[in-house]
Motif scaffolding. Structure first.
Motif, short mmCIF file in Angstrom:
data_model
loop_
_atom_site.label_atom_id
_atom_site.label_comp_id
_atom_site.label_asym_id
_atom_site.label_seq_id
_atom_site.Cartn_x
_atom_site.Cartn_y
_atom_site.Cartn_z
N LEU A 34 0.82 -1.21 0.00
CA LEU A 34 0.00 0.00 0.00
C LEU A 34 0.85 1.26 0.00
O LEU A 34 0.54 2.25 -0.68
N LEU A 35 1.95 1.22 0.75
CA LEU A 35 2.82 2.39 0.81
C LEU A 35 3.41 2.70 -0.56
O LEU A 35 3.57 3.86 -0.93
N GLU A 36 3.72 1.65 -1.32
CA GLU A 36 4.31 1.84 -2.64
C GLU A 36 3.32 2.45 -3.62
O GLU A 36 3.71 3.12 -4.59
N LEU A 37 2.04 2.23 -3.39
CA LEU A 37 1.02 2.76 -4.29
C LEU A 37 1.08 4.28 -4.34
O LEU A 37 1.09 4.88 -5.41
N ASN A 38 1.11 4.88 -3.16
CA ASN A 38 1.19 6.34 -3.09
C ASN A 38 1.37 6.74 -1.64
O ASN A 38 0.39 6.90 -0.91
N ASP A 39 2.62 6.94 -1.24
CA ASP A 39 2.86 7.23 0.17
C ASP A 39 2.53 8.67 0.54
O ASP A 39 2.60 9.05 1.70
N SER A 40 2.17 9.52 -0.46
CA SER A 40 1.80 10.90 -0.15
C SER A 40 0.30 11.13 -0.26
O SER A 40 -0.18 12.24 -0.07
N ASN A 41 -0.45 10.08 -0.54
CA ASN A 41 -1.89 10.19 -0.68
C ASN A 41 -2.54 9.99 0.69
O ASN A 41 -2.45 8.90 1.26
N PRO A 42 -3.20 10.99 1.22
CA PRO A 42 -3.82 10.85 2.55
C PRO A 42 -4.79 9.68 2.65
O PRO A 42 -4.87 9.02 3.69
N ALA A 43 -5.51 9.40 1.57
CA ALA A 43 -6.47 8.29 1.61
C ALA A 43 -5.75 6.95 1.78
O ALA A 43 -6.21 6.07 2.51
N VAL A 44 -4.61 6.82 1.09
CA VAL A 44 -3.83 5.59 1.22
C VAL A 44 -3.25 5.49 2.63
O VAL A 44 -3.26 4.43 3.26
N SER A 45 -2.71 6.61 3.13
CA SER A 45 -2.17 6.62 4.49
C SER A 45 -3.22 6.24 5.51
O SER A 45 -2.95 5.48 6.45
N ASP A 46 -4.41 6.78 5.35
CA ASP A 46 -5.51 6.45 6.26
C ASP A 46 -5.86 4.97 6.18
O ASP A 46 -6.14 4.33 7.21
N LYS A 47 -5.85 4.42 4.97
CA LYS A 47 -6.16 3.01 4.78
C LYS A 47 -5.10 2.14 5.46
O LYS A 47 -5.43 1.14 6.11
N ILE A 48 -3.84 2.53 5.33
CA ILE A 48 -2.76 1.79 5.97
C ILE A 48 -2.96 1.76 7.49
O ILE A 48 -2.87 0.71 8.13
N PHE A 49 -3.23 2.93 8.05
CA PHE A 49 -3.40 2.99 9.51
C PHE A 49 -4.60 2.17 9.96
O PHE A 49 -4.55 1.47 10.99
N GLU A 50 -5.67 2.23 9.17
CA GLU A 50 -6.87 1.47 9.53
C GLU A 50 -6.58 -0.03 9.56
O GLU A 50 -6.96 -0.74 10.51
N ILE A 51 -5.87 -0.52 8.55
CA ILE A 51 -5.57 -1.95 8.47
C ILE A 51 -4.64 -2.38 9.61
O ILE A 51 -4.88 -3.39 10.28
N ILE A 52 -3.59 -1.59 9.84
CA ILE A 52 -2.60 -1.97 10.87
C ILE A 52 -3.20 -1.88 12.27
O ILE A 52 -3.05 -2.79 13.09
N SER A 53 -3.90 -0.79 12.54
CA SER A 53 -4.43 -0.59 13.89
C SER A 53 -5.52 -1.60 14.24
O SER A 53 -5.71 -1.92 15.43
N ASN A 54 -6.22 -2.11 13.24
CA ASN A 54 -7.29 -3.07 13.49
C ASN A 54 -6.84 -4.53 13.35
O ASN A 54 -7.65 -5.45 13.51
#
Length: 294
Positions: free
Chosen positions: A13-33
């Motif tokens: 996911l980080l490789e997709l777009n590490d500057s995209n807030p939506a991607v960053s939010d998705k990463i945090f959601e997956i990891i935190s849950n």
């Protein structure tokens, strides 16, 4: 069907777009849950340190890193702790005072624990440890530094480059013909070029080694090849070196026809001109090293 690891999901996911807030939010959601585990805690430490999908919080990052390392034996947890110790970012270091749980000396220990494990984060730990031990003002044990870098250098261009640099400094400028050192210099310079074919410094260095037969069989053809590649990558010294070895080859050749000699001299002049032009324009973004007919 193989289930993707949490780390693999994070990196994908980080490789997709590490500057995209939506991607960053998705990463945090997956990891935190994700289910509680050392891997999850290590990733949470990284997210909180870097501010990925959540505001950066060094205190919380530190808490997750400790939990990941000491309860989960997680390599990323060790890595984050090592990084924070090195940068004086653990909570007690930030506050100061004589009684601190960790200080910068603990960084080495945490990075070593990370490097012991076969994980994605190992290359970062080994690169840090390589720098640390090669630096006589810090670790001061080059043999250990070399060992750490060699663990990853076959697949890591940064480590291969550091090994090339280290042995280059040992071999040059006061040339030594120590076989172990010259062969190591050639091996890791060649590896750095193999891993990054556009790095002008190591292309030029490899041409130099072939031209002088340092750590390898002397080869006029291979020296020309790598000096030319260095030039195309943007290093004017590549063109200058081609002119020099062509001139040396001309001086050593006694069976050339007049036409062949004239062709050599013409090529030498062309390469010297190209070197001068590139050197003069080295600060210009508009310079194009492509060769046109003169």
């Amino acid at each position: 069907m193989t289930t993707e690891s949490l780390t693999a999901t994070f990196l994908r996911l980080l490789e997709l777009n590490d500057s995209n807030p939506a991607v960053s939010d998705k990463i945090f959601e997956i990891i935190s849950n994700a289910p509680d585990s050392g891997e999850r805690d290590g990733l949470m430490a990284l997210l909180l340190y870097e501010g990925i999908g959540v505001p950066a919080d060094l205190d919380k990052s530190f808490e997750y890193a400790e939990k990941a390392a000491f309860e989960g034996d997680d390599p990323l947890g060790y890595y984050v702790l090592g990084h924070m110790c090195d940068k004086a970012e653990t909570p007690d270091q930030a506050e100061g005072g004589p009684r601190q749980k960790y200080d910068h000396y603990d960084a080495e220990n945490f990075y070593e624990k990370c490097a012991e494990k076969d994980s994605y984060w190992k290359k970062y730990a080994c690169n840090w440890l390589g720098d640390h031990f090669l630096n006589m003002a810090r670790g001061g044990d080059p043999e250990v530094g070399i060992e750490y870098l060699e663990q990853i250098a076959e697949d890591n261009v940064e480590a291969a480059g550091k090994l090339s640099d280290y042995f280059w400094d040992l071999v040059m400028p006061d040339y030594t013909d120590d076989k172990e050192r010259t062969e190591a210099l050639f091996r890791w310079t060649q590896k750095a070029v193999e891993l990054d074919e556009d790095d002008e410094e190591y292309l030029y260095r490899l041409g130099w080694l072939y031209a002088d037969g340092i750590g390898c069989e002397k080869s006029f053809r291979m020296a020309l090849k790598y000096f030319e590649l260095a030039f195309f990558a943007g290093d004017w010294r590549g063109a200058e070196s081609i002119a020099n070895i062509l001139e040396e080859h001309l001086d050593e050749s006694h069976d050339l026809t007049p036409d062949e000699e004239n062709e050599y001299r013409s090529d030498i002049e062309k390469w010297r001109r190209r070197a001068a032009d590139m050197k003069a324009e080295s600060d210009s973004e508009d310079f194009d090293p492509s060769i046109e007919e003169d």
